[in-house]
Design a protein around this motif. Structure first.
Motif, mmCIF file in Angstrom:
data_model
loop_
_atom_site.group_PDB
_atom_site.id
_atom_site.type_symbol
_atom_site.label_atom_id
_atom_site.label_comp_id
_atom_site.label_asym_id
_atom_site.label_seq_id
_atom_site.Cartn_x
_atom_site.Cartn_y
_atom_site.Cartn_z
ATOM 1 N N TYR A 1 30.824 -19.087 39.658
ATOM 2 C CA TYR A 1 29.676 -18.193 39.266
ATOM 3 C C TYR A 1 28.664 -18.530 40.459
ATOM 4 O O TYR A 1 28.345 -19.429 40.985
ATOM 5 C CB TYR A 1 29.184 -18.709 37.940
ATOM 6 C CG TYR A 1 29.908 -18.086 36.834
ATOM 7 C CD1 TYR A 1 31.251 -18.691 36.481
ATOM 8 C CD2 TYR A 1 29.853 -17.070 36.260
ATOM 9 C CE1 TYR A 1 32.016 -18.221 35.500
ATOM 10 C CE2 TYR A 1 30.679 -16.458 35.159
ATOM 11 C CZ TYR A 1 31.594 -17.202 35.011
ATOM 12 O OH TYR A 1 32.627 -16.673 34.023
ATOM 13 N N ASP A 2 28.186 -17.513 40.882
ATOM 14 C CA ASP A 2 27.180 -17.532 41.959
ATOM 15 C C ASP A 2 25.533 -17.849 41.543
ATOM 16 O O ASP A 2 24.993 -18.303 42.586
ATOM 17 C CB ASP A 2 27.128 -16.079 42.843
ATOM 18 C CG ASP A 2 28.519 -15.735 43.383
ATOM 19 O OD1 ASP A 2 28.930 -14.715 43.657
ATOM 20 O OD2 ASP A 2 29.246 -16.646 43.779
ATOM 21 N N TYR A 3 25.306 -17.247 40.666
ATOM 22 C CA TYR A 3 23.624 -17.464 40.049
ATOM 23 C C TYR A 3 23.827 -18.377 38.842
ATOM 24 O O TYR A 3 24.483 -18.057 38.122
ATOM 25 C CB TYR A 3 23.405 -16.353 39.952
ATOM 26 C CG TYR A 3 23.289 -15.256 41.501
ATOM 27 C CD1 TYR A 3 24.383 -14.215 41.243
ATOM 28 C CD2 TYR A 3 22.579 -15.609 42.262
ATOM 29 C CE1 TYR A 3 24.400 -13.480 42.492
ATOM 30 C CE2 TYR A 3 22.323 -14.869 43.519
ATOM 31 C CZ TYR A 3 23.605 -13.728 43.463
ATOM 32 O OH TYR A 3 23.774 -12.814 44.689
ATOM 33 N N TRP A 4 22.431 -19.014 38.763
ATOM 34 C CA TRP A 4 22.636 -20.096 37.618
ATOM 35 C C TRP A 4 21.118 -20.140 37.309
ATOM 36 O O TRP A 4 20.107 -20.207 38.191
ATOM 37 C CB TRP A 4 23.126 -21.423 38.082
ATOM 38 C CG TRP A 4 24.558 -21.543 38.182
ATOM 39 C CD1 TRP A 4 25.154 -21.219 39.390
ATOM 40 C CD2 TRP A 4 25.389 -21.963 37.214
ATOM 41 N NE1 TRP A 4 26.414 -21.395 39.049
ATOM 42 C CE2 TRP A 4 26.695 -21.767 37.850
ATOM 43 C CE3 TRP A 4 25.146 -22.352 35.797
ATOM 44 C CZ2 TRP A 4 27.776 -22.171 37.058
ATOM 45 C CZ3 TRP A 4 26.305 -22.538 35.112
ATOM 46 C CH2 TRP A 4 27.566 -22.369 35.861
ATOM 47 N N GLY A 5 20.630 -20.243 35.836
ATOM 48 C CA GLY A 5 19.526 -20.625 35.472
ATOM 49 C C GLY A 5 19.263 -21.967 35.585
ATOM 50 O O GLY A 5 20.174 -22.784 36.116
ATOM 51 N N GLN A 6 17.995 -22.496 34.961
ATOM 52 C CA GLN A 6 17.609 -23.791 35.220
ATOM 53 C C GLN A 6 18.018 -24.549 34.161
ATOM 54 O O GLN A 6 18.016 -25.748 34.286
ATOM 55 C CB GLN A 6 16.103 -23.991 35.576
ATOM 56 C CG GLN A 6 15.158 -23.991 34.208
ATOM 57 C CD GLN A 6 15.421 -22.459 33.588
ATOM 58 O OE1 GLN A 6 15.745 -21.523 34.094
ATOM 59 N NE2 GLN A 6 15.064 -22.394 32.330
ATOM 60 N N GLY A 7 18.464 -23.947 32.883
ATOM 61 C CA GLY A 7 19.018 -24.754 32.081
ATOM 62 C C GLY A 7 17.953 -24.626 31.009
ATOM 63 O O GLY A 7 16.814 -24.782 31.021
ATOM 64 N N THR A 8 18.317 -24.892 29.298
ATOM 65 C CA THR A 8 17.563 -25.187 28.169
ATOM 66 C C THR A 8 18.454 -26.357 27.626
ATOM 67 O O THR A 8 19.454 -26.184 27.356
ATOM 68 C CB THR A 8 17.166 -23.831 27.342
ATOM 69 O OG1 THR A 8 16.243 -24.461 26.717
ATOM 70 C CG2 THR A 8 18.671 -23.376 27.083
#
Length: 126
Positions: A113-120
């Motif tokens: 996967y190329d794009y990621w969020g910062q997480g929760t």
């Protein structure tokens, strides 16, 4: 550049529910309509693991065995948002949850996967 922002995490008792959101931005068209969106999670000291994914262009969904029947992924292309409804939560679901986007084949491998969020953070107490 695709930007993903997760929200909705928190502390919940075992058996409870949470709904996570992944808001996407960065394209002139709805990202959730042209990218596969997946949720992964990572607990302290453990590898990042696949939770669920939804395929772009259709409603085909994929789930890890550990969450099948309890978690549901969905999307709202008009809002450019993907949701993860988590029911019957267990202490072992405690982790940081990340959403990820990619235009290739849906896989369970985080490095695809190329794009990621910062997480929760999701914490389930017993």
């Amino acid at each position: 550049q695709v930007r993903l922002v997760e929200s909705g995490g928190g502390l919940v008792q075992a058996g409870g529910s949470l709904r996570l959101s992944c808001a996407a931005s960065g394209r002139t068209v709805s990202i959730t309509s042209i990218y596969n969106i997946a949720w992964f999670r990572q607990a302290p000291g453990k590898e990042r693991e696949f939770v669920t994914a939804i395929m772009w262009g259709r409603d085909t969904t994929f789930y890890a065995d550990s969450v099948k029947g309890r978690f549901t992924i969905s999307r709202d292309n008009a809002k450019n948002t993907v949701y993860l409804q988590m029911n019957s939560l267990k202490p072992e679901d405690t982790a940081v949850y990340y959403c990820a986007a990619d235009q290739g084949r849906v896989t369970t491998r985080h490095y695809d996967y190329d794009y990621w969020g910062q997480g929760t953070q999701v914490t389930v107490s017993s």
